[in-house]
Motif scaffolding. Structure first.
Motif, PDB file in Angstrom:
ATOM      1  N   MET A   1      33.176  34.727   1.284  1.00 14.48           N
ATOM      2  CA  MET A   1      31.914  35.179   0.728  1.00 14.48           C
ATOM      3  C   MET A   1      32.004  36.684   0.513  1.00 14.48           C
ATOM      4  SD  MET A   1      28.168  34.951   2.560  1.00 14.48           S
ATOM      5  CE  MET A   1      28.056  33.213   2.292  1.00 14.48           C
ATOM      6  N   PRO A   2      31.993  37.125  -0.729  1.00 18.04           N
ATOM      7  CA  PRO A   2      32.093  38.561  -0.996  1.00 18.04           C
ATOM      8  C   PRO A   2      30.902  39.331  -0.447  1.00 18.04           C
ATOM      9  CG  PRO A   2      32.431  37.268  -2.993  1.00 18.04           C
ATOM     10  CD  PRO A   2      31.954  36.331  -1.930  1.00 18.04           C
ATOM     11  N   VAL A   3      31.156  40.528  -0.021  1.00 23.38           N
ATOM     12  CA  VAL A   3      30.124  41.405   0.509  1.00 23.38           C
ATOM     13  C   VAL A   3      30.057  42.633  -0.390  1.00 23.38           C
ATOM     14  CG1 VAL A   3      29.492  42.857   2.466  1.00 23.38           C
ATOM     15  CG2 VAL A   3      30.491  40.619   2.861  1.00 23.38           C
ATOM     16  N   ALA A   4      28.844  43.050  -0.690  1.00 27.06           N
ATOM     17  CA  ALA A   4      28.687  44.284  -1.465  1.00 27.06           C
ATOM     18  C   ALA A   4      29.197  45.437  -0.617  1.00 27.06           C
ATOM     19  CB  ALA A   4      27.226  44.498  -1.834  1.00 27.06           C
ATOM     20  N   LEU A   5      30.225  46.088  -1.087  1.00 25.41           N
ATOM     21  CA  LEU A   5      30.872  47.132  -0.315  1.00 25.41           C
ATOM     22  C   LEU A   5      30.649  48.491  -0.955  1.00 25.41           C
ATOM     23  CD1 LEU A   5      34.219  45.307   0.351  1.00 25.41           C
ATOM     24  CD2 LEU A   5      32.254  45.458   1.845  1.00 25.41           C
ATOM     25  N   GLU A   6      30.581  49.479  -0.094  1.00 24.41           N
ATOM     26  CA  GLU A   6      30.407  50.848  -0.569  1.00 24.41           C
ATOM     27  C   GLU A   6      31.777  51.463  -0.841  1.00 24.41           C
ATOM     28  OE1 GLU A   6      28.350  52.947   2.467  1.00 24.41           O
ATOM     29  OE2 GLU A   6      26.698  51.544   2.506  1.00 24.41           O
ATOM     30  N   THR A   7      31.907  52.079  -1.978  1.00 27.99           N
ATOM     31  CA  THR A   7      33.104  52.842  -2.285  1.00 27.99           C
ATOM     32  C   THR A   7      32.650  54.227  -2.706  1.00 27.99           C
ATOM     33  OG1 THR A   7      34.253  50.861  -3.010  1.00 27.99           O
ATOM     34  CG2 THR A   7      35.168  52.942  -3.706  1.00 27.99           C
ATOM     35  N   SER A   8      33.243  55.214  -2.123  1.00 26.67           N
ATOM     36  CA  SER A   8      32.860  56.582  -2.453  1.00 26.67           C
ATOM     37  C   SER A   8      34.090  57.334  -2.931  1.00 26.67           C
ATOM     38  CB  SER A   8      32.261  57.272  -1.233  1.00 26.67           C
ATOM     39  OG  SER A   8      32.080  58.629  -1.502  1.00 26.67           O
ATOM     40  N   LYS A   9      34.134  57.618  -4.210  1.00 27.94           N
ATOM     41  CA  LYS A   9      35.266  58.371  -4.736  1.00 27.94           C
ATOM     42  C   LYS A   9      35.284  59.790  -4.167  1.00 27.94           C
ATOM     43  CE  LYS A   9      35.769  55.816  -9.002  1.00 27.94           C
ATOM     44  NZ  LYS A   9      36.926  55.056  -8.908  1.00 27.94           N
ATOM     45  N   ALA A  10      34.125  60.334  -3.910  1.00 29.86           N
ATOM     46  CA  ALA A  10      34.051  61.701  -3.380  1.00 29.86           C
ATOM     47  C   ALA A  10      34.686  61.771  -1.994  1.00 29.86           C
ATOM     48  CB  ALA A  10      32.604  62.169  -3.329  1.00 29.86           C
ATOM     49  N   SER A  11      34.448  60.758  -1.163  1.00 28.60           N
ATOM     50  CA  SER A  11      34.994  60.769   0.185  1.00 28.60           C
ATOM     51  C   SER A  11      36.409  60.202   0.227  1.00 28.60           C
ATOM     52  CB  SER A  11      34.102  59.965   1.125  1.00 28.60           C
ATOM     53  OG  SER A  11      34.167  58.585   0.788  1.00 28.60           O
ATOM     54  N   GLY A  12      36.806  59.509  -0.832  1.00 29.84           N
ATOM     55  CA  GLY A  12      38.144  58.925  -0.858  1.00 29.84           C
ATOM     56  C   GLY A  12      38.250  57.594  -0.142  1.00 29.84           C
ATOM     57  N   TYR A  13      37.144  57.042   0.361  1.00 27.27           N
ATOM     58  CA  TYR A  13      37.180  55.764   1.076  1.00 27.27           C
ATOM     59  C   TYR A  13      36.992  54.595   0.116  1.00 27.27           C
ATOM     60  CZ  TYR A  13      36.743  58.045   5.625  1.00 27.27           C
ATOM     61  OH  TYR A  13      36.961  58.800   6.745  1.00 27.27           O
ATOM     62  N   GLU A  14      37.712  53.524   0.406  1.00 25.16           N
ATOM     63  CA  GLU A  14      37.498  52.249  -0.272  1.00 25.16           C
ATOM     64  C   GLU A  14      37.492  51.174   0.802  1.00 25.16           C
ATOM     65  OE1 GLU A  14      39.585  49.093  -3.314  1.00 25.16           O
ATOM     66  OE2 GLU A  14      40.556  51.016  -2.960  1.00 25.16           O
TER      67      GLU A  14
END
Length: 161
Positions: A1-14
């Motif tokens: 079940m996919p989860v809406a995930l946060e990705t922040s290009k500014a912080s470099g996290y995926e």
């Protein structure tokens, strides 16, 4: 079940759920995870960890999230959802949580825990339960969870035989 995930290009996290090609990254982290676990005195079985990885890919009641920073895997959170033996309510529980040492005073742990909480909510869990069994910075980790609203509720004991 996919989860809406946060990705922040500014912080470099995926942040994302595991897929079949992620085994190589998890396998590379396993010795460090094992070295900090309560099972560090036992012989590590990469085969058993691989079986858990494969089972997680196939079981909708299990999940594993990987966190990447600038293309490097820096943490993971694996968990499960299961009904309690007293009730039909579903509870979420952690199985494995690890952040590499150089990322421990960053947002990494928070991003992983929040992803698991979102997954648990999507599975209609009534509660998330986490544990601290490594003996590594136990009080700091407990305070981290308490700041997120978790309450202490158990004492774990063990005895070798």
């Amino acid at each position: 079940m996919p989860v809406a995930l946060e990705t922040s290009k500014a912080s470099g996290y995926e942040l994302r759920q595991i897929s079949t090609q992620d085994w190589v990254h998890i396998r590379d982290m396993v010795p460090d995870i094992h070295a900090e676990s309560r099972y560090r005195d036992s012989i590590l079985s990469i085969r058993k960890v691989h079986e858990l990885f494969e089972a997680t890919l196939q079981n909708k009641d299990q999940c594993c999230f990987l966190l990447w920073k600038n293309g490097k895997c820096v943490g993971l959170f694996a968990g499960m959802a299961i009904s309690h033996f007293f009730t039909d309510d579903v509870y979420a529980s952690d199985l494995m949580f690890y952040v590499i040492p150089e990322q421990r005073k960053t947002r990494a742990a928070l991003l992983l825990v929040r992803a698991f909480e979102r997954w648990a909510a999507m599975r209609n869990c009534v509660e998330v339960s986490v544990g601290i069994s490594t003996g590594v910075d136990t009080e700091k980790v407990a305070k981290f969870y308490e700041k997120l609203g978790y309450k202490r509720n158990a004492i774990g004991l063990r005895k070798g035989i």
